[in-house]
Design a protein around this motif. Sequence first.
Motif, mmCIF file in Angstrom:
data_model
loop_
_atom_site.group_PDB
_atom_site.id
_atom_site.type_symbol
_atom_site.label_atom_id
_atom_site.label_comp_id
_atom_site.label_asym_id
_atom_site.label_seq_id
_atom_site.Cartn_x
_atom_site.Cartn_y
_atom_site.Cartn_z
ATOM 1 N N THR A 347 0.832 -1.203 0.000
ATOM 2 C CA THR A 347 0.000 0.000 0.000
ATOM 3 C C THR A 347 0.868 1.256 0.000
ATOM 4 O O THR A 347 1.765 1.379 0.833
ATOM 5 C CB THR A 347 -0.910 0.028 1.244
ATOM 6 O OG1 THR A 347 -1.690 -1.165 1.288
ATOM 7 C CG2 THR A 347 -1.829 1.240 1.214
ATOM 8 N N PRO A 348 0.610 2.214 -0.911
ATOM 9 C CA PRO A 348 1.266 3.516 -0.788
ATOM 10 C C PRO A 348 0.745 4.240 0.462
ATOM 11 O O PRO A 348 -0.460 4.216 0.746
ATOM 12 C CB PRO A 348 0.843 4.257 -2.067
ATOM 13 C CG PRO A 348 0.345 3.190 -3.000
ATOM 14 C CD PRO A 348 -0.215 2.124 -2.121
ATOM 15 N N VAL A 349 1.647 4.841 1.202
ATOM 16 C CA VAL A 349 1.305 5.511 2.462
ATOM 17 C C VAL A 349 1.932 6.905 2.463
ATOM 18 O O VAL A 349 3.110 7.059 2.144
ATOM 19 C CB VAL A 349 1.828 4.710 3.678
ATOM 20 C CG1 VAL A 349 1.480 5.427 4.985
ATOM 21 C CG2 VAL A 349 1.253 3.288 3.680
ATOM 22 N N TRP A 350 1.131 7.899 2.829
ATOM 23 C CA TRP A 350 1.665 9.247 3.033
ATOM 24 C C TRP A 350 1.961 9.402 4.521
ATOM 25 O O TRP A 350 1.095 9.146 5.358
ATOM 26 C CB TRP A 350 0.674 10.316 2.596
ATOM 27 C CG TRP A 350 1.240 11.705 2.690
ATOM 28 C CD1 TRP A 350 0.977 12.628 3.664
ATOM 29 C CD2 TRP A 350 2.184 12.309 1.807
ATOM 30 N NE1 TRP A 350 1.698 13.774 3.436
ATOM 31 C CE2 TRP A 350 2.448 13.610 2.303
ATOM 32 C CE3 TRP A 350 2.837 11.877 0.656
ATOM 33 C CZ2 TRP A 350 3.339 14.467 1.676
ATOM 34 C CZ3 TRP A 350 3.716 12.746 0.031
ATOM 35 C CH2 TRP A 350 3.964 14.023 0.541
ATOM 36 N N ILE A 351 3.206 9.757 4.848
ATOM 37 C CA ILE A 351 3.562 9.920 6.252
ATOM 38 C C ILE A 351 3.816 11.387 6.568
ATOM 39 O O ILE A 351 4.323 12.147 5.729
ATOM 40 C CB ILE A 351 4.807 9.077 6.635
ATOM 41 C CG1 ILE A 351 6.040 9.472 5.794
ATOM 42 C CG2 ILE A 351 4.506 7.589 6.508
ATOM 43 C CD1 ILE A 351 7.327 8.846 6.281
ATOM 44 N N ASP A 352 3.455 11.768 7.756
ATOM 45 C CA ASP A 352 3.685 13.126 8.268
ATOM 46 C C ASP A 352 4.371 12.995 9.615
ATOM 47 O O ASP A 352 3.747 12.617 10.614
ATOM 48 C CB ASP A 352 2.359 13.880 8.408
ATOM 49 C CG ASP A 352 2.536 15.252 9.051
ATOM 50 O OD1 ASP A 352 3.602 15.867 8.846
ATOM 51 O OD2 ASP A 352 1.599 15.713 9.735
ATOM 52 N N THR A 353 5.686 13.276 9.627
ATOM 53 C CA THR A 353 6.458 13.207 10.861
ATOM 54 C C THR A 353 7.600 14.216 10.746
ATOM 55 O O THR A 353 7.505 15.168 9.976
ATOM 56 C CB THR A 353 6.962 11.761 11.107
ATOM 57 O OG1 THR A 353 7.653 11.699 12.341
ATOM 58 C CG2 THR A 353 7.850 11.271 9.993
ATOM 59 N N ARG A 409 1.690 10.635 11.774
ATOM 60 C CA ARG A 409 0.351 10.488 11.197
ATOM 61 C C ARG A 409 0.503 9.828 9.830
ATOM 62 O O ARG A 409 1.508 10.025 9.148
ATOM 63 C CB ARG A 409 -0.355 11.835 11.066
ATOM 64 C CG ARG A 409 -0.725 12.451 12.414
ATOM 65 C CD ARG A 409 -1.662 13.647 12.238
ATOM 66 N NE ARG A 409 -1.003 14.715 11.481
ATOM 67 C CZ ARG A 409 -1.651 15.734 10.918
ATOM 68 N NH1 ARG A 409 -2.979 15.802 10.996
ATOM 69 N NH2 ARG A 409 -0.988 16.669 10.267
ATOM 70 N N MET A 410 -0.499 9.051 9.439
ATOM 71 C CA MET A 410 -0.426 8.262 8.204
ATOM 72 C C MET A 410 -1.730 8.364 7.430
ATOM 73 O O MET A 410 -2.813 8.421 8.012
ATOM 74 C CB MET A 410 -0.163 6.773 8.519
ATOM 75 C CG MET A 410 1.150 6.472 9.174
ATOM 76 S SD MET A 410 1.234 4.758 9.830
ATOM 77 C CE MET A 410 0.746 3.782 8.420
ATOM 78 N N TRP A 411 -1.591 8.355 6.102
ATOM 79 C CA TRP A 411 -2.726 8.254 5.196
ATOM 80 C C TRP A 411 -2.399 7.169 4.175
ATOM 81 O O TRP A 411 -1.312 7.175 3.587
ATOM 82 C CB TRP A 411 -2.964 9.570 4.449
ATOM 83 C CG TRP A 411 -3.452 10.691 5.304
ATOM 84 C CD1 TRP A 411 -4.732 11.143 5.433
ATOM 85 C CD2 TRP A 411 -2.661 11.524 6.182
ATOM 86 N NE1 TRP A 411 -4.797 12.190 6.313
ATOM 87 C CE2 TRP A 411 -3.537 12.455 6.791
ATOM 88 C CE3 TRP A 411 -1.301 11.575 6.495
ATOM 89 C CZ2 TRP A 411 -3.089 13.405 7.697
ATOM 90 C CZ3 TRP A 411 -0.851 12.532 7.399
ATOM 91 C CH2 TRP A 411 -1.740 13.425 7.985
ATOM 92 N N VAL A 412 -3.318 6.239 3.969
ATOM 93 C CA VAL A 412 -3.117 5.226 2.927
ATOM 94 C C VAL A 412 -3.771 5.722 1.645
ATOM 95 O O VAL A 412 -4.770 6.445 1.665
ATOM 96 C CB VAL A 412 -3.702 3.872 3.337
ATOM 97 C CG1 VAL A 412 -2.977 3.322 4.561
ATOM 98 C CG2 VAL A 412 -5.199 3.954 3.600
ATOM 99 N N LEU A 413 -3.164 5.338 0.527
ATOM 100 C CA LEU A 413 -3.738 5.641 -0.786
ATOM 101 C C LEU A 413 -4.233 4.320 -1.374
ATOM 102 O O LEU A 413 -3.441 3.405 -1.619
ATOM 103 C CB LEU A 413 -2.673 6.274 -1.702
ATOM 104 C CG LEU A 413 -1.897 7.456 -1.116
ATOM 105 C CD1 LEU A 413 -0.983 8.065 -2.161
ATOM 106 C CD2 LEU A 413 -2.852 8.519 -0.564
ATOM 107 N N TRP A 414 -5.533 4.224 -1.582
ATOM 108 C CA TRP A 414 -6.155 2.962 -1.934
ATOM 109 C C TRP A 414 -6.901 3.100 -3.253
ATOM 110 O O TRP A 414 -7.430 4.178 -3.548
ATOM 111 C CB TRP A 414 -7.106 2.543 -0.809
ATOM 112 C CG TRP A 414 -7.496 1.090 -0.837
ATOM 113 C CD1 TRP A 414 -8.734 0.576 -1.123
ATOM 114 C CD2 TRP A 414 -6.650 -0.029 -0.579
ATOM 115 N NE1 TRP A 414 -8.704 -0.789 -1.043
ATOM 116 C CE2 TRP A 414 -7.440 -1.198 -0.708
ATOM 117 C CE3 TRP A 414 -5.307 -0.163 -0.248
ATOM 118 C CZ2 TRP A 414 -6.933 -2.480 -0.528
ATOM 119 C CZ3 TRP A 414 -4.800 -1.446 -0.072
ATOM 120 C CH2 TRP A 414 -5.586 -2.581 -0.200
ATOM 121 N N PRO A 415 -6.958 2.038 -4.062
ATOM 122 C CA PRO A 415 -7.663 2.135 -5.342
ATOM 123 C C PRO A 415 -9.108 2.619 -5.174
ATOM 124 O O PRO A 415 -9.837 2.154 -4.273
ATOM 125 C CB PRO A 415 -7.616 0.690 -5.880
ATOM 126 C CG PRO A 415 -6.383 0.113 -5.255
ATOM 127 C CD PRO A 415 -6.302 0.729 -3.888
#
Length: 417
Positions: A347-353, A409-415
């Motif tokens: 899964t592509p994940v956007w991370i904020d740290t 903090r994390m956000w997943v990028l999903w189809p």
Amino acid sequence: MVHHTMNTRMSSAASASNSKSHMGSNRQTRASAAARWAVAAILGTLAACGTVPPESPPPPAAAPPAAAAAPGAVIEQPRSRWVPVGWDALPGWGADQLVMAWPALLRSCQRPGPAWVALCAEARGLKDPTETAVRAWLQQRLQPYRVEAKDAPAGTPADVGLVTGYFEPLVEASRLPRGAFRVPLHAPPADLQQRRPYWTRAQLEMLPAAKEALKGREIAYVADPLDALLLQVQGSGRLWVTEPDGSRRLVRVAFAGHNDHPYRSVGRWLVDQGAFTLDQASWPAIKAWARANPQRVQEMLHANPRVVFFREEPLSDPTVGPVGAQGVALTPGRSIAVDKESVPYGTPVWIDTTEPQPWGSPQPPRPLQRLVLAQDTGAAIVGAVRADYFWGWAEGAEDRAGRMKQPLRMWVLWPRR
């Protein structure tokens, strides 16, 4: 690759690691996956696309405006909740060079999950992956979701967790015992599967029968027992091996098994011994203590009964990372280990740290906001918003990995459905 993490200090974040060591309860999904732990655990507490891409895939449409994402339904995972958001909810989304993550995404597409088979075929067929094309493709094909913990305590943000770091060590070694190079790295003993649990670390070093079982299983010898421990904690590493004829060769040692005993943190043991406080615990602090107390190093090491065995692999391409739990090579700065009960592999994940700071630095930490791929795991990596960031093997990777312990903090990028 499966691992512990190298930082001893605990996080109060709801989704932080529960301190299970990677080596402590490795879920052996693959031989290489079963050995990756993250740097913080040494202190406390890693089928190809089946669809043939079209000859000329349609060019991606222009990227939609940042706030134009069409939210969908909340997605429930065993340990997390995914809440749909717009692209404008991702801090720093417009500043990252997304094209730098594209090779890691294509590596994940070598072993796609069911939801990714069609998209992976399309991604592999993208003939000109420029920054503009990659950004447009991601925003057109994927939907961002904020990752939240289902079990966050009252008053604790459900979307805030913990990020630590890991790396691939590079250690000098000798094929034969000589000079200071007297600490062996072993291949699995022949009777490993017949004796469960196997001998402990102390028994393997002291009991004649246990020592006999390891005879002839030596892969190479390192000079420092802490280097051997670090290789075991990371689950893999690179060796500059001096051969009997004096030539030198770069090889990789990868996880091949363990003695079925729980991992015990040597950092925690030192805190309990009064060597330093939990806040002072770090890999450099452990090494400094060992230099000052050489007569107690064996006692410290015996506090951890877990022993890892290795296999040697050729390293024909030094630019390729070790294989993670997904079964694909890791990419420095673009691969993370996750709790697979929260985020599926690939899964592509956007991370904020933030980037790790030198101890006592007066400078404010710099943000670390980027696209990464969930390609590894570890028993110390447990929780909804929990990641271990792969720093690679270049100079400075050990230092950054050892100091990384920041809110995340994390956000997943999903189809899109």
